[in-house]
Design an enzyme around this catalytic site. Structure first.
Site, PDB file in Angstrom:
ATOM      1  N   MET A   1       0.836  -1.200   0.000  1.00  0.00           N
ATOM      2  CA  MET A   1       0.000   0.000   0.000  1.00  0.00           C
ATOM      3  C   MET A   1       0.875   1.255   0.000  1.00  0.00           C
ATOM      4  O   MET A   1       0.400   2.349   0.325  1.00  0.00           O
ATOM      5  CB  MET A   1      -0.942  -0.022   1.210  1.00  0.00           C
ATOM      6  N   GLY A   2       2.148   1.095  -0.344  1.00  0.00           N
ATOM      7  CA  GLY A   2       3.029   2.254  -0.442  1.00  0.00           C
ATOM      8  C   GLY A   2       3.533   2.740   0.898  1.00  0.00           C
ATOM      9  O   GLY A   2       3.491   2.008   1.889  1.00  0.00           O
TER      10      GLY A   2
ATOM     11  N   GLY B   1       4.753 -10.296   4.050  1.00  0.00           N
ATOM     12  CA  GLY B   1       5.525 -10.219   5.279  1.00  0.00           C
ATOM     13  C   GLY B   1       4.857 -10.966   6.432  1.00  0.00           C
ATOM     14  O   GLY B   1       3.631 -10.942   6.573  1.00  0.00           O
TER      15      GLY B   1
ATOM     16  N   GLY C   1      11.203  -2.814   5.300  1.00  0.00           N
ATOM     17  CA  GLY C   1      10.473  -4.091   5.324  1.00  0.00           C
ATOM     18  C   GLY C   1       9.958  -4.434   3.930  1.00  0.00           C
ATOM     19  O   GLY C   1      10.150  -5.545   3.430  1.00  0.00           O
ATOM     20  N   HIS C   2       9.329  -3.451   3.277  1.00  0.00           N
ATOM     21  CA  HIS C   2       8.856  -3.676   1.908  1.00  0.00           C
ATOM     22  C   HIS C   2      10.027  -4.007   0.978  1.00  0.00           C
ATOM     23  O   HIS C   2       9.938  -4.894   0.136  1.00  0.00           O
ATOM     24  CB  HIS C   2       8.168  -2.415   1.364  1.00  0.00           C
TER      25      HIS C   2
ATOM     26  N   MET D   1       8.808  -2.496  11.601  1.00  0.00           N
ATOM     27  CA  MET D   1       8.590  -1.388  10.658  1.00  0.00           C
ATOM     28  C   MET D   1       7.172  -1.439  10.122  1.00  0.00           C
ATOM     29  O   MET D   1       6.632  -2.514   9.863  1.00  0.00           O
ATOM     30  CB  MET D   1       9.580  -1.473   9.517  1.00  0.00           C
ATOM     31  N   SER D   2       6.571  -0.261   9.975  1.00  0.00           N
ATOM     32  CA  SER D   2       5.205  -0.157   9.477  1.00  0.00           C
ATOM     33  C   SER D   2       5.010   1.240   8.913  1.00  0.00           C
ATOM     34  O   SER D   2       5.575   2.211   9.434  1.00  0.00           O
ATOM     35  CB  SER D   2       4.226  -0.377  10.631  1.00  0.00           C
TER      36      SER D   2
END
Ligand code: AMP
Length: 281
Positions: free
Chosen positions: A30-31, A149, A36-37, A186-187
């Site tokens: 979702m950008g 993830g 993490g991404h 991370m978020s």
């Protein structure tokens, strides 16, 4: 680098890879991208002929309109991060109508009960929204491997179930949680924490690690009560749930059996809702 906003154009482009027998790796996001991404993308780059990253804030998976409104949208910065990792990654960043054709609703899914636990119980409709968008994206991208993830462990299990039940023949790969130096998972939502809150939020992983240590020699009830009292001593945190569940069914566990368990938490710090989990055995 290639950025598509229309599904037909992306599909036509990917047709050439599929005809050439090149496997497609897919990372849906979702950008508001963070490391993490990027770790999911890195794994995809290593295992596939081509990698597609989607950036789409999916309205139907938000049960809270304010959360949807406040969700960070940073396409330009995201594209820069992706091209810094690898310029051959293909981005798919559609508008809402391109994905929903003017009818922004989800289909209803039966994930054999996985959808009723934890996030499903606390965020009504959330996993119908996730199932709807992931199925649409899979049908457009047609990946060999799709990367998700463990940060959203329940979502990972649900996507595996979606693929299995719809015979989609996609390999769903679970990737480890990337954390800040202080342990905070991370978020994209961490951007809404103040500096002081980010420091405080390190407590979540510390307590999860404490739960893991205790799980070896304490009962599940004892581990749960340790976690509950640990947060009671820190009133800035408002836990929504803490569960210990079997990894396959996600049903809350009461007695330890010979299977894999994880601890899951959803907790508010200020008005930001954070989730995390840890493998216990
Ligand atoms: P999101 O943009 O939050 O929908 O996340 C897109 C994908 O990145 C999902 O599969 C998430 O589980 C994964 N993800 C988000 N945060 C992390 C993290 N800290 N570590 C590993 N994967 C993550």
């Amino acid at each position: 680098m290639l950025i598509f906003s229309k599904k037909a154009a992306l599909q036509a482009h990917l047709d050439t890879y599929i005809k050439a027998g090149k496997g497609i790796g897919f990372v849906p996001t979702m950008g508001a991208l963070h490391s993490g991404h990027l770790s999911l993308m890195q794994q995809s780059l290593e295992q596939n002929g081509v990698t597609v990253v989607s950036i789409f804030v999916n309205p139907t998976q938000f049960n809270n309109p304010d959360d949807l409104k406040k969700y960070p949208r940073t396409l330009e910065a995201d594209a820069e991060k992706i091209s810094g990792l690898n310029k051959d990654i293909i981005i798919f960043a559609p508008e809402v109508d391109e994905m929903y054709d003017g009818n922004t609703v989800s289909s209803h899914y039966d994930f054999d009960g996985l959808e009723n636990q934890m996030e499903g119980a606390h965020r009504p409709g959330h996993f119908d929204g996730v199932g709807t968008i992931v199925k649409k994206l899979f049908e457009i991208v047609r990946p060999t491997n799709a990367y998700f993830g463990e940060k959203d462990f329940q979502q990972l299990q649900i996507v595996k179930k979606l693929v299995e039940k719809n015979h989609m023949g996609i390999n769903v790969v679970g990737c480890p949680i990337t954390r800040e130096d202080n342990g905070l998972a991370m978020s994209s939502r961490n951007a809404r924490l103040s500096d002081a809150e980010r420091n405080e939020a390190a407590l979540i992983y510390k307590i999860l690690q404490g739960a893991r240590k205790r799980f070896d020699f304490e009962s599940i009830a004892e581990v749960k009560s340790f976690v509950e009292s640990a947060f009671e001593a820190h009133p800035a945190f408002k836990p929504e749930y803490f569960e210990i569940a079997a990894e396959d069914t996600l049903e809350p566990a009461t007695l330890k059996e010979n299977r894999k368990y994880r601890a899951f938490i959803a907790i508010f710090l200020g008005n930001v809702r954070l989730i995390d989990n840890i493998s216990l055995n």
